[in-house]
Design an enzyme around this catalytic site. Structure first.
Site, PDB file in Angstrom:
ATOM      1  N   GLY A  23      35.334 -60.438  93.547  1.00 61.70           N
ATOM      2  CA  GLY A  23      36.707 -59.915  93.524  1.00 61.70           C
ATOM      3  C   GLY A  23      37.653 -60.952  92.949  1.00 61.70           C
ATOM      4  O   GLY A  23      37.271 -62.100  92.694  1.00 61.70           O
ATOM      5  N   LEU A  24      38.879 -60.530  92.781  1.00 61.19           N
ATOM      6  CA  LEU A  24      39.906 -61.387  92.165  1.00 61.19           C
ATOM      7  C   LEU A  24      40.084 -62.695  92.935  1.00 61.19           C
ATOM      8  O   LEU A  24      39.808 -62.745  94.149  1.00 61.19           O
ATOM      9  CB  LEU A  24      41.246 -60.644  92.177  1.00 61.19           C
ATOM     10  CG  LEU A  24      41.416 -59.479  91.208  1.00 61.19           C
ATOM     11  CD1 LEU A  24      42.726 -58.754  91.514  1.00 61.19           C
ATOM     12  CD2 LEU A  24      41.386 -59.954  89.757  1.00 61.19           C
ATOM     13  N   PRO A  25      40.580 -63.725  92.279  1.00 62.23           N
ATOM     14  CA  PRO A  25      40.963 -64.939  93.018  1.00 62.23           C
ATOM     15  C   PRO A  25      41.961 -64.562  94.125  1.00 62.23           C
ATOM     16  O   PRO A  25      42.868 -63.759  93.886  1.00 62.23           O
ATOM     17  CB  PRO A  25      41.632 -65.807  91.944  1.00 62.23           C
ATOM     18  CG  PRO A  25      41.058 -65.337  90.650  1.00 62.23           C
ATOM     19  CD  PRO A  25      40.797 -63.871  90.820  1.00 62.23           C
ATOM     20  N   ALA A  27      41.362 -62.793  96.675  1.00 62.67           N
ATOM     21  CA  ALA A  27      41.118 -61.468  97.263  1.00 62.67           C
ATOM     22  C   ALA A  27      40.749 -61.580  98.737  1.00 62.67           C
ATOM     23  O   ALA A  27      40.918 -60.628  99.505  1.00 62.67           O
ATOM     24  CB  ALA A  27      40.009 -60.758  96.493  1.00 62.67           C
ATOM     25  N   GLY A  28      40.188 -62.722  99.139  1.00 62.74           N
ATOM     26  CA  GLY A  28      39.767 -62.898 100.532  1.00 62.74           C
ATOM     27  C   GLY A  28      38.272 -63.129 100.683  1.00 62.74           C
ATOM     28  O   GLY A  28      37.721 -63.034 101.791  1.00 62.74           O
ATOM     29  N   LYS A  29      37.590 -63.470  99.587  1.00 63.32           N
ATOM     30  CA  LYS A  29      36.135 -63.639  99.614  1.00 63.32           C
ATOM     31  C   LYS A  29      35.704 -64.759 100.562  1.00 63.32           C
ATOM     32  O   LYS A  29      34.816 -64.581 101.398  1.00 63.32           O
ATOM     33  CB  LYS A  29      35.601 -63.933  98.195  1.00 63.32           C
ATOM     34  CG  LYS A  29      35.925 -62.839  97.197  1.00 63.32           C
ATOM     35  CD  LYS A  29      35.451 -63.187  95.796  1.00 63.32           C
ATOM     36  CE  LYS A  29      36.126 -64.405  95.183  1.00 63.32           C
ATOM     37  NZ  LYS A  29      37.578 -64.266  94.975  1.00 63.32           N
ATOM     38  N   SER A  98      33.054 -63.986  90.101  1.00 62.08           N
ATOM     39  CA  SER A  98      32.032 -63.299  89.290  1.00 62.08           C
ATOM     40  C   SER A  98      32.593 -62.048  88.618  1.00 62.08           C
ATOM     41  O   SER A  98      32.201 -60.931  88.962  1.00 62.08           O
ATOM     42  CB  SER A  98      30.792 -62.986  90.123  1.00 62.08           C
ATOM     43  OG  SER A  98      31.102 -62.504  91.415  1.00 62.08           O
TER      44      SER A  98
HETATM   45  N1  LIG Z   1      42.601 -59.766 105.272  1.00 66.89           N
HETATM   46  C1  LIG Z   1      43.532 -60.659 104.961  1.00 66.89           C
HETATM   47  N2  LIG Z   1      44.808 -60.432 105.286  1.00 66.89           N
HETATM   48  C2  LIG Z   1      45.757 -61.326 104.976  1.00 66.89           C
HETATM   49  N3  LIG Z   1      45.537 -62.490 104.333  1.00 66.89           N
HETATM   50  C3  LIG Z   1      44.277 -62.771 103.988  1.00 66.89           C
HETATM   51  C4  LIG Z   1      43.208 -61.877 104.278  1.00 66.89           C
HETATM   52  N4  LIG Z   1      42.074 -62.412 103.813  1.00 66.89           N
HETATM   53  C5  LIG Z   1      42.414 -63.573 103.244  1.00 66.89           C
HETATM   54  N5  LIG Z   1      43.729 -63.796 103.359  1.00 66.89           N
HETATM   55  C6  LIG Z   1      44.456 -64.973 102.847  1.00 66.89           C
HETATM   56  O1  LIG Z   1      44.441 -64.872 101.439  1.00 66.89           O
HETATM   57  C7  LIG Z   1      44.265 -66.139 100.853  1.00 66.89           C
HETATM   58  C8  LIG Z   1      43.085 -66.110  99.916  1.00 66.89           C
HETATM   59  O2  LIG Z   1      41.894 -65.919 100.661  1.00 66.89           O
HETATM   60  P1  LIG Z   1      40.520 -66.564 100.199  1.00 66.89           P
HETATM   61  O3  LIG Z   1      40.681 -68.024  99.951  1.00 66.89           O
HETATM   62  O4  LIG Z   1      39.516 -66.125 101.194  1.00 66.89           O
HETATM   63  O5  LIG Z   1      40.314 -65.814  98.803  1.00 66.89           O
HETATM   64  P2  LIG Z   1      39.116 -65.959  97.756  1.00 66.89           P
HETATM   65  O6  LIG Z   1      38.802 -64.557  97.338  1.00 66.89           O
HETATM   66  O7  LIG Z   1      38.030 -66.775  98.319  1.00 66.89           O
HETATM   67  O8  LIG Z   1      39.854 -66.693  96.572  1.00 66.89           O
HETATM   68  P3  LIG Z   1      39.195 -67.639  95.428  1.00 66.89           P
HETATM   69  O9  LIG Z   1      38.528 -66.714  94.454  1.00 66.89           O
HETATM   70  O10 LIG Z   1      40.382 -68.306  94.819  1.00 66.89           O
HETATM   71  O11 LIG Z   1      38.266 -68.586  96.095  1.00 66.89           O
HETATM   72  C9  LIG Z   1      44.102 -67.141 101.986  1.00 66.89           C
HETATM   73  O12 LIG Z   1      45.340 -67.772 102.191  1.00 66.89           O
HETATM   74  C10 LIG Z   1      43.735 -66.263 103.164  1.00 66.89           C
HETATM   75  O13 LIG Z   1      44.174 -66.823 104.382  1.00 66.89           O
HETATM   76 MG   LIG Z   2      37.241 -68.565  97.745  1.00 69.39          MG
END
Ligand SMILES: Nc1ncnc2c1ncn2[C@@H]1O[C@H](COP(=O)(O)OP(=O)(O)OP(=O)(O)O)[C@@H](O)[C@H]1O
Ligand SMILES: [Mg+2]
Length: 321
Positions: A23-25, A27-29, A98
């Site tokens: 998913g997007l940067p 996104a919460g992965k 990805s």
């Molecule tokens: N369900 C949610 N509700 C609200 N905020 C969230 C939720 N999930 C994640 N976040 C917040 O969103 C931000 C991004 O989350 P995260 O780092 O998990 O994303 P990611 O997909 O891993 O990004 P990247 O691709 O950059 O690694 C963080 O600050 C996290 O605390």
């Molecule tokens: Mg991440």
């Protein structure tokens, strides 16, 4: 593109699986990956984590940038390592943007049926607002190239091959529960045999008394199975369909997702037991006020005349005390 020739493992060791979060940067992965890791570890699994944020880019993919070729190679490297772990029966969680569907398809073919692609679907404007690393801001300012969602694409998978799509704005526990249940249903993860309480009733309609009983049952056993009986005919006594009863209960218990399930039962009229059954039957006292709530009385106040089955529960039944 760099040519590599990886042979798909022929033998699948049943215990192994790879949950691939894409998913997007922002996104919460990573957030979901960590919570899922905790859940799997609680269930006794050893988890290998391949997170694009962590050691992966520094070690496994050191020197790679963010062009399509580099991103695809990054994905294939992670996929190869994941495949090896899976072949030896391990659980792997990969959390990588990805963004290209063909690279994910490559990994899917390598890991085969033990590959579970989970698309963390979070709208771009939400990701951009979160922006914990400031990447979107830098990309918008023209300081960063190849930013997925801004000047590089995110390619969604064909829905026929995608295993799960989850809403990245929902609470993380809910998403973990959805993924774990999916793994259980696919036979990749053992179901937990935790204790559970069973409540059996018609719930025509589900009301505060039922909810109070549910709360007690949850406190006692930590998980509740709500068995809805006598769901096969509509009548004055049973004006609501099973789907309506279920929807009502789900709405009432939305704060407890993952702690209950609703099962449709036949018309159970007797619970018969012999000796040493391994469960208790408990009468729960809820006090006169709660016990005074009567579904029969509620039904008599519902506007069911002439519109018996499409009645709006929400407007007519008090939900919480
Ligand atoms: N369900 C949610 N509700 C609200 N905020 C969230 C939720 N999930 C994640 N976040 C917040 O969103 C931000 C991004 O989350 P995260 O780092 O998990 O994303 P990611 O997909 O891993 O990004 P990247 O691709 O950059 O690694 C963080 O600050 C996290 O605390
Ligand atoms: Mg991440």
């Amino acid at each position: 593109m760099t040519a590599i020739n990886l042979i798909a493992p022929k033998r699948k060791i049943s215990d192994g699986f790879c949950v691939w979060l894409t998913g997007l940067p922002a996104a919460g992965k990573t957030t979901i990956a960590k919570a899922l890791q905790t859940e799997l570890e609680k269930r006794g699994r050893v988890v290998t984590m391949l997170d694009g944020d962590g050691a992966m880019r520094q070690v496994l993919s050191t020197g790679l940038g963010f062009t399509k070729d580099d991103r695809d190679l990054n994905v294939r490297r992670a996929g190869f390592v994941a495949g090896e772990v899976v072949r030896h029966g391990g659980a792997v969680i990969c959390a990588l943007v990805s963004p290209y569907a063909d690279a994910r398809g490559f990994v899917r073919r390598m890991i085969d049926t033990a590959f579970v692609e989970v698309y963390v679907q979070t709208p771009l404007h939400v990701c951009e607002k979160r922006d914990p690393k400031g990447l979107y801001r830098r990309a918008r300012a023209g300081e960063l190239e190849h930013m997925t969602g801004i000047d590089d694409p995110y390619e969604e998978s064909d829905p026929h091959v995608l295993n799960l799509q989850i809403d990245g704005e929902r609470p993380v526990e809910k998403n973990v529960c959805v993924i774990a249940t999916y793994l259980e249903n696919r036979g990749l993860l053992e179901r937990v045999s935790n204790p559970a309480a069973l409540m059996i009733g018609r719930y025509q309609p589900w009301h505060d008394g039922h909810r109070a009983l549910f709360m007690q049952a949850l406190e006692m056993e930590g998980y509740v199975v709500i068995g809805v009986r006598e769901t096969y005919g509509l009548s004055d006594k049973n004006p609501f369909t099973f789907a309506e009863v279920k929807a009502r209960i789900e709405e009432s218990l939305s704060a407890f997702v993952g702690s209950f399930e609703i099962r449709r039962l036949p018309n159970i009229t007797n619970i018969v037991y012999g000796r040493d059954v391994g469960y208790r039957i408990t009468r729960v006292g809820l006090g006169p006020e709660i016990e005074g709530i009567s579904a029969t009385q509620i039904r008599s106040t519902l506007n069911v005349v002439g519109k018996p089955y499409g009645v709006e529960w929400k407007d007519q039944v008090r939900l919480s005390s």
